[in-house]
Design an enzyme around this catalytic site. Structure first.
Site, mmCIF file in Angstrom:
data_model
loop_
_atom_site.group_PDB
_atom_site.id
_atom_site.type_symbol
_atom_site.label_atom_id
_atom_site.label_comp_id
_atom_site.label_asym_id
_atom_site.label_seq_id
_atom_site.Cartn_x
_atom_site.Cartn_y
_atom_site.Cartn_z
ATOM 1 N N ASP A 185 0.807 -1.217 0.090
ATOM 2 C CA ASP A 185 -0.023 0.007 -0.010
ATOM 3 C C ASP A 185 0.875 1.096 -0.047
ATOM 4 O O ASP A 185 2.087 1.384 0.488
ATOM 5 C CB ASP A 185 -1.019 0.131 1.329
ATOM 6 C CG ASP A 185 -2.333 0.781 0.972
ATOM 7 O OD1 ASP A 185 -2.358 2.005 0.702
ATOM 8 O OD2 ASP A 185 -3.193 0.120 0.886
ATOM 9 N N ASN A 186 0.409 2.288 -0.754
ATOM 10 C CA ASN A 186 0.994 3.499 -0.446
ATOM 11 C C ASN A 186 0.504 4.568 0.329
ATOM 12 O O ASN A 186 0.886 5.888 0.446
ATOM 13 C CB ASN A 186 1.337 4.067 -2.044
ATOM 14 C CG ASN A 186 -0.091 4.594 -2.471
ATOM 15 O OD1 ASN A 186 -0.946 4.240 -1.847
ATOM 16 N ND2 ASN A 186 -0.208 5.237 -3.802
ATOM 17 N N THR B 238 -4.912 6.409 0.342
ATOM 18 C CA THR B 238 -6.402 6.400 0.985
ATOM 19 C C THR B 238 -6.351 5.244 2.217
ATOM 20 O O THR B 238 -7.259 5.171 2.890
ATOM 21 C CB THR B 238 -7.590 6.080 -0.054
ATOM 22 O OG1 THR B 238 -7.258 4.938 -0.781
ATOM 23 C CG2 THR B 238 -7.416 7.263 -1.021
ATOM 24 N N LEU C 295 6.741 -3.030 -8.640
ATOM 25 C CA LEU C 295 6.802 -3.891 -7.480
ATOM 26 C C LEU C 295 8.084 -4.197 -6.953
ATOM 27 O O LEU C 295 9.037 -4.026 -7.591
ATOM 28 C CB LEU C 295 6.050 -4.937 -7.823
ATOM 29 C CG LEU C 295 4.653 -4.693 -8.341
ATOM 30 C CD1 LEU C 295 4.233 -6.236 -8.873
ATOM 31 C CD2 LEU C 295 3.669 -4.217 -7.576
ATOM 32 N N ASN D 115 1.205 -4.285 -13.780
ATOM 33 C CA ASN D 115 2.210 -4.819 -12.919
ATOM 34 C C ASN D 115 2.101 -6.057 -12.011
ATOM 35 O O ASN D 115 2.934 -6.847 -12.047
ATOM 36 C CB ASN D 115 2.979 -3.434 -12.105
ATOM 37 C CG ASN D 115 3.547 -2.544 -12.677
ATOM 38 O OD1 ASN D 115 3.975 -2.748 -14.011
ATOM 39 N ND2 ASN D 115 3.588 -1.248 -12.245
ATOM 40 N N TYR E 50 -12.908 6.514 -12.487
ATOM 41 C CA TYR E 50 -13.175 4.817 -11.707
ATOM 42 C C TYR E 50 -13.766 3.856 -12.651
ATOM 43 O O TYR E 50 -13.400 2.905 -12.849
ATOM 44 C CB TYR E 50 -13.891 5.190 -10.456
ATOM 45 C CG TYR E 50 -13.880 3.704 -9.781
ATOM 46 C CD1 TYR E 50 -12.980 3.257 -9.103
ATOM 47 C CD2 TYR E 50 -15.129 3.172 -9.376
ATOM 48 C CE1 TYR E 50 -13.083 2.147 -8.446
ATOM 49 C CE2 TYR E 50 -15.463 1.873 -8.643
ATOM 50 C CZ TYR E 50 -14.275 1.689 -8.271
ATOM 51 O OH TYR E 50 -14.252 0.473 -7.384
ATOM 52 N N LYS F 114 -11.827 0.713 -14.474
ATOM 53 C CA LYS F 114 -12.122 -0.787 -13.833
ATOM 54 C C LYS F 114 -12.285 -1.512 -15.204
ATOM 55 O O LYS F 114 -12.172 -2.561 -15.257
ATOM 56 C CB LYS F 114 -13.135 -0.661 -12.967
ATOM 57 C CG LYS F 114 -12.767 -0.353 -11.487
ATOM 58 C CD LYS F 114 -11.722 -1.252 -10.779
ATOM 59 C CE LYS F 114 -11.385 -1.325 -9.649
ATOM 60 N NZ LYS F 114 -10.352 -2.171 -9.023
ATOM 61 N N TYR G 105 -4.594 -11.033 -20.370
ATOM 62 C CA TYR G 105 -3.530 -11.855 -19.839
ATOM 63 C C TYR G 105 -4.006 -13.370 -19.744
ATOM 64 O O TYR G 105 -3.101 -14.023 -19.960
ATOM 65 C CB TYR G 105 -2.909 -11.370 -18.495
ATOM 66 C CG TYR G 105 -1.729 -10.486 -18.507
ATOM 67 C CD1 TYR G 105 -0.629 -10.809 -18.158
ATOM 68 C CD2 TYR G 105 -2.144 -8.805 -19.145
ATOM 69 C CE1 TYR G 105 0.605 -9.755 -18.382
ATOM 70 C CE2 TYR G 105 -1.121 -8.406 -19.048
ATOM 71 C CZ TYR G 105 0.197 -8.569 -18.709
ATOM 72 O OH TYR G 105 1.242 -7.643 -19.081
ATOM 73 N N THR H 250 -20.537 -2.036 -0.437
ATOM 74 C CA THR H 250 -20.053 -2.776 0.554
ATOM 75 C C THR H 250 -19.741 -1.753 1.695
ATOM 76 O O THR H 250 -19.593 -0.571 1.469
ATOM 77 C CB THR H 250 -18.756 -3.592 0.220
ATOM 78 O OG1 THR H 250 -18.595 -4.382 -0.978
ATOM 79 C CG2 THR H 250 -18.289 -4.248 1.478
#
Length: 322
Positions: A41-42, A45, A71, A111, A157, A161, A171, A187
């Site tokens: 995590d950075n 948020t 990464l 990534n 967003y 997505k 992939y 959620t």
């Protein structure tokens, strides 16, 4: 139908976005099953308190990292599962960090997919019900391709997505990466940011403070709310047992926004009244998942809306009292 493995002591997970609300709950589920979990995590948020909670497990390892920038070197680790859960889903962030959201869901996702390809790991993309936009069919089924405004205020967003889903499928088809896609519906629950900007935290905070409950439009628009541990359980079912893509996950119980406000006021025994304001642009009118696909895997939500609201309200009260 198979059965969920209860003991994962020989499995290693990478969870991107581990300091977030849903990802930290998912991480804890796998830590409780004995798995080794690496969290990234950075903190753009995410909450440090979520990492502190997870760090109580000796099988949890945290690395501060921006998945967009690249990464860490994982030469000493071989992951079995990689979960792409890093993007903010909060409407208040769509104005503040739109480019960061878009990059997390594009470059960041790629990534993670590259790492999954290199490690032979199973990859899960946490997509969203927002890819359906303001849906023209109800309830929403996985075959529906959506009704999205690509240049609207939510597009950073919604469209990123949709791109993340396309990237995941590419992939899968091009490199045979073992992939899963879940589309998460609304959620709520403990660890949610009180300033998240979504319906449940807004209404609970207003009810706890005795303020007017802010209803946008006439309150007739609907949502389906899933408690966070139920959602984590659904992710587990898809990750371990899923053999299709994608899966809607959430709770199909549908409430109007007005009903939601009234239920929260009564559940919390609040003195708040309902107050009506103008509806924001591109706010979906109806949102309810058809979850029959994931239910075939043995999943069903367990937590009632009233119970979930009480648990979430207690969490917010504890935050205020710290």
């Amino acid at each position: 139908m198979g059965h969920l493995p209860m003991d994962l002591t020989d499995k290693i997970f990478l969870i991107a976005g581990a300091a977030g609300f849903v990802p930290s709950t998912v991480a804890q589920l796998y830590l409780d099953k004995g798995a080794t979990v690496y969290g990234l995590d950075n903190f753009i948020t995410g909450s440090n308190s979520n990492i502190e909670l997870l760090s109580k497990y000796e099988n949890f390892h945290f690395i501060k990292c921006d998945i967009v920038q690249g990464l860490p070197d994982f030469e000493e680790v071989k992951f079995d599962f990689i979960l792409s859960l890093a993007s903010s889903a909060s409407p208040v962030d769509f104005e503040i960090i739109p480019l960061e959201i878009m990059m997390a869901n594009s470059v960041g996702t790629q990534n993670l997919l590259e790492l999954a390809k290199d490690h032979g790991a199973r990859f899960l993309e946490a997509s969203t019900s927002e890819i359906y936009g303001d849906p023209e069919i109800h309830p929403q089924v996985e075959d529906y391709v959506g009704h999205v405004n690509p240049i609207g205020p939510r597009s950073c967003y919604d469209e990123s997505k949709r791109f993340a889903e396309a990237l995941t499928m590419t992939y899968f088809r091009k490199y045979n990466v073992d992939t899963r896609i879940v589309r998460i519906f609304n959620t709520y629950g403990p660890r949610m940011r009180p300033d998240d900007g979504r319906v449940i935290p807004n209404f609970i905070n207003q009810a706890l403070d005795g303020e007017d409950i802010t209803i946008y439009g006439d309150g007739g628009q609907t949502r389906s709310f899933c408690y966070v541990t139920d959602l984590a359980n659904a992710i587990d079912h898809v990750l371990m047992l899923g053999d299709e893509m994608p899966y809607n996950i959430g709770n199909p119980d549908e409430y109007s926004i007005k009903e939601t406000g009234e239920l929260i006021v009564s559940t919390l025994e609040s003195s708040s009244k309902l107050s009506y304001q103008e509806l924001p642009k591109d706010d979906p009118r109806r949102r309810r998942p058809d979850i029959s696909r994931v239910m075939k895997l043995g999943y069903s939500p367990k937590i009632s809306f009233e119970q979930g609201i009480k648990e979430t309200a207690n969490y917010f009260k504890n935050i205020k009292n710290r």
